[in-house]
Every structure is written in structure tokens, then in C-alpha cells.
Scaffold this active site. Structure first.
Site, PDB file in Angstrom:
ATOM      1  CG  HIS A   7     -46.714 -18.649 -81.803  1.00 52.90           C
ATOM      2  ND1 HIS A   7     -46.709 -18.532 -83.288  1.00 52.90           N
ATOM      3  CD2 HIS A   7     -45.797 -19.432 -81.346  1.00 52.90           C
ATOM      4  CE1 HIS A   7     -45.679 -19.228 -83.407  1.00 52.90           C
ATOM      5  NE2 HIS A   7     -45.281 -19.802 -82.709  1.00 52.90           N
ATOM      6  CD  GLU A  43     -48.639 -26.816 -83.406  1.00 55.27           C
ATOM      7  OE1 GLU A  43     -49.433 -25.841 -82.816  1.00 55.27           O
ATOM      8  OE2 GLU A  43     -48.317 -26.551 -84.642  1.00 55.27           O
ATOM      9  CD  GLN A  59     -46.309 -23.328 -81.853  1.00 55.81           C
ATOM     10  OE1 GLN A  59     -45.355 -22.441 -81.533  1.00 55.81           O
ATOM     11  NE2 GLN A  59     -46.614 -24.010 -82.669  1.00 55.81           N
TER      12      GLN A  59
END
Ligand code: CMX
Ligand code: CO
Length: 142
Positions: A7, A43, A59
């Protein structure tokens, strides 16, 4: 050592607003939302693609307070790319291999990351200015 880019972590002031932007602009889908007190973030993981080495995500990170890693980053640099997370087969082994190569380990042992992953960070000052995260995804049940 690296299997894929797991990510890209992006720091933002308003998580819900950024999720809406990524959904409407790029058609991405949220696959996980978490509050991680230890990392000081609220998140969301948005799924980008499936590859041979596993999935990749964006993310989005909103700080829980100004004193957190992401809070300090936002105050200093504003919104934008905060870190890169690389997929590895075994975080503990990867840390052992990296230790002794002149790269400071922020985490000498794995911590808990998104979606059940084991994670560890390497210091950005020793990686050309890029905060680097090692990510060991949990084994998939087939
Ligand atoms: N990328 C690149 N450089 C960074 C950085 C980042 N994300 N964050 C800080 N820096 C730089 C700063 O610009 C500063 O450089 P200068 O001295 O040249 O200005 C230096 O590193 C020190 O920064 P600081 O603001 O004083 O912050 P700290 O030293 O207290 O913390 C760091 C920096 C990287 C050790 C800390 O942010 C950390 O431990 N990060 C790992 C944990 C984390 O980021 N968690 C959130 C994500 C969770 C997840 O992905 O699940
Ligand atoms: Co991350």
C-alpha cells in the site's frame, strides 16, 4: 525481499472526505476501516488490484491527535504521501536481514497493522527520505 507494493499511505485531515474523493474519482472500494490507537490513526484501506504476490491498496490516514506520527507530518508538510508499505513473506526475518545494513529500525519487532497484518517501520532518514513499512499479510484461507 519485497513481494509487491502492499500500500501507499496518504496523510489527510478528513478521512471521510478523502474516501469520498477516491471512490468517486477512481472508483476504488473501501475494504477496511480501523482505529489503530498504537499508531495514532483512524484509517481506511481501499483496494486497488490483485497481483501474484497479493493485493495492493491505498491507505488513507487521519491522525487521532496532533502529537501522533501523522499529526506531526501534516503540521510540517501538509497532506500527501506519508509512507510506502512493501509486502514481505516474514517481517521478523526481513528486520533481521535489514538490521546491520545501516538502516534504523523504528520497530525492532512487528506491530499490529491493518487487516490483521504484522508491520514494522524503517526510518525515513535512512531510506532516502521515504518512510518505509514492511507488511506481512495474514495467510489467506482458501
Ligand atoms: N516521510 C519522510 N520523512 C519524514 C516522515 C515521513 N512520513 N515523517 C517524519 N519525517 C522526517 C521529518 O521531516 C524530520 O526531518 P527534518 O528533521 O529534516 O525536518 C524527521 O523525519 C523527524 O521528524 P519529526 O517530525 O521530528 O518526527 P519524529 O522523529 O518524532 O517521527 C518517525 C518520525 C518517522 C520516526 C515517526 O513518524 C514514526 O515512528 N513513524 C512510524 C509510525 C507511523 O508512521 N504510523 C502511522 C501509519 C500507520 C500504518 O501505516 O498503519
Ligand atoms: Co501503512
Amino acid at each position: 525481499m519485497f513481494l509487491r507494493i502492499d500500500h501507499v499511505g496518504i496523510a489527510c485531515h478528513d478521512l471521510e472526505e478523502k474516501i469520498a474523493f477516491y471512490e468517486s474519482t477512481f472508483g476504488l472500494t473501501v475494504v477496511s476501516r480501523e482505529v489503530n490507537e498504537e499508531q495514532g490513526v483512524k484509517e481506511a484501506m481501499l483496494h486497488v488490484a490483485e497481483g501474484e504476490g497479493g493485493a495492493s491498496y491505498v491507505q488513507l490516514l487521519e491522525p487521532l491527535s496532533p502529537e501522533t506520527a501523522v499529526g506531526k507530518f501534516l503540521a510540517k508538510r501538509g497532506e500527501g504521501v506519508h509512507h510506502i508499505g512493501y509486502g514481505v513473506a516474514d517481517v521478523t526475518r526481513a528486520l533481521q536481514e535489514i538490521a546491520g545494513k545501516g538502516v534504523r529500525l523504528i520497530d525492532s519487532r512487528p506491530r499490529h497493522g491493518s487487516m490483521g497484518a504484522a508491520i514494522a517501520f524503517l526510518h525515513p532518514k535512512d531510506v532516502g527520505g521515504a518512510l518505509t513499512e514492511l507488511v506481512e499479510a495474514p495467510r489467506r484461507s482458501s
